[in-house]
Structure formats: C-alpha cells, structure tokens
Motif scaffolding. Structure first.
Motif, short mmCIF file in Angstrom:
data_model
loop_
_atom_site.label_atom_id
_atom_site.label_comp_id
_atom_site.label_asym_id
_atom_site.label_seq_id
_atom_site.Cartn_x
_atom_site.Cartn_y
_atom_site.Cartn_z
N GLY A 174 0.81 -1.18 0.00
CA GLY A 174 0.00 0.00 0.00
C GLY A 174 0.86 1.25 0.00
N LEU A 175 0.38 2.27 -0.66
CA LEU A 175 1.07 3.55 -0.74
C LEU A 175 0.18 4.65 -0.17
CD1 LEU A 175 2.33 3.15 -4.39
CD2 LEU A 175 3.67 2.82 -2.33
N GLY A 176 0.81 5.68 0.34
CA GLY A 176 0.07 6.80 0.90
C GLY A 176 -0.23 6.56 2.36
N TRP A 177 -1.46 6.18 2.65
CA TRP A 177 -1.91 5.86 4.00
C TRP A 177 -1.63 7.00 4.98
CZ3 TRP A 177 -4.90 1.64 3.97
CH2 TRP A 177 -4.74 0.78 2.90
N THR A 178 -1.80 8.22 4.50
CA THR A 178 -1.63 9.39 5.34
C THR A 178 -2.97 10.10 5.48
OG1 THR A 178 -1.13 10.87 3.50
CG2 THR A 178 0.73 9.69 4.48
N THR A 179 -3.02 11.09 6.31
CA THR A 179 -4.26 11.86 6.44
C THR A 179 -4.16 13.20 5.73
OG1 THR A 179 -3.46 12.77 8.53
CG2 THR A 179 -4.88 10.82 8.64
N ASN A 180 -2.95 13.57 5.24
CA ASN A 180 -2.79 14.91 4.68
C ASN A 180 -3.06 15.02 3.19
OD1 ASN A 180 -0.50 13.82 3.48
ND2 ASN A 180 0.93 14.83 4.87
N VAL A 181 -3.25 13.94 2.47
CA VAL A 181 -3.60 13.91 1.05
C VAL A 181 -2.65 14.82 0.24
CG1 VAL A 181 -5.51 14.00 -0.62
CG2 VAL A 181 -6.01 13.55 1.78
N ARG A 182 -1.35 14.65 0.42
CA ARG A 182 -0.37 15.45 -0.31
C ARG A 182 0.55 14.62 -1.20
NH1 ARG A 182 2.12 19.39 4.14
NH2 ARG A 182 3.79 19.25 2.63
#
Length: 141
Positions: free
Chosen positions: A1-9
C-alpha cells in the motif's frame, strides 16, 4: 500500500512494473493527492496453478488515480475505487479478468505535472519481462 496518510499530499508515479504471483496492493493507494499508474503488467498466473488475486489496483480515500496503457491478465478485480476516490482508466488491455472495473470522477491530467511517453498496452508484457530481474548490462547477474 502507498500513501496511508491523512494529509492527502503524496504524489506517486508507478510505471513499467511486472506484478505477478501477488494477491493485492499492486498498488493500493490511500489518501494520495495523485497516483499515476502506466505501462504496468499485472498477471495472476505467471505459472499454472498460481493463486487467484483478490485485487489489482485500488484507489482509496481521497486518492485521484489515473491508469494508462497497462495490461491485466487473469486478474480478479483489476482496478477499483472507493466512493470517496476517483479513478480514470485509459487504453489498458484486460484479458480474462473478472470483478470490479471501477471508473468515476475526472482525477487529473498527468501531463500537467510532467512529460512522459506511453508504450502501447499490447507491448507491455514483453517490455517488462525483457527488462525485469538482474540485468547483465547493469553489472548484475
């Protein structure tokens, strides 16, 4: 999985890869601002008897994903998107696929970020097989 952040940047490009004998996350992208996947080869059966996948590419959360000129063979759920994500697919080849083939939203235009050259989807399996693994010209064998 890639991303998995809350900042959507996060901004991601995945190209010219061979995904074989895996079950999922090829890739799965969650809460990335932009994900561009092109000229990838996804196959569930590199050898007879290999397991069936659960999914190929997945756009999750607020991800805006564009898939171009990829090749899916024997893949269950080749590409899918959450209701909160966007997914645009263009020019890919699907052989013996089943399940979800989600497309909604407008996502983005990758050329707004960089120049790139798409190889024809029909050429992708041979291209990635030819250049995958150890390469003698790179000094490995």
């Amino acid at each position: 999985g890639l991303g998995w952040t809350t900042n959507v940047r996060t901004q991601i490009t995945i190209d010219h890869n061979w995904f074989a004998n895996t079950k999922q996350r090829n890739p799965s992208v969650d809460n990335a601002a932009y994900a561009h996947l092109y000229n990838n080869y996804l196959t569930a059966q590199a050898d007879p008897g290999d397991p069936v996948w659960t999914y190929g590419n997945w756009s999750r959360g607020a991800t805006k994903m564009v898939i171009e000129n990829s090749y899916y063979q024997d893949v269950q759920h080749p590409y899918q998107a959450d209701a909160t994500a966007e997914l645009v697919q263009r020019g890919s080849i699907l052989r013996n696929t089943t399940g979800r083939h989600d497309e909604w939203g407008t996502a983005f235009d990758p050329r707004d970020f960089y120049a790139y050259r798409l190889d024809p989807a029909a050429a992708v399996p041979a291209l990635v097989k030819r250049f995958s693994g150890p390469q003698q010209r790179l000094g490995t064998h």
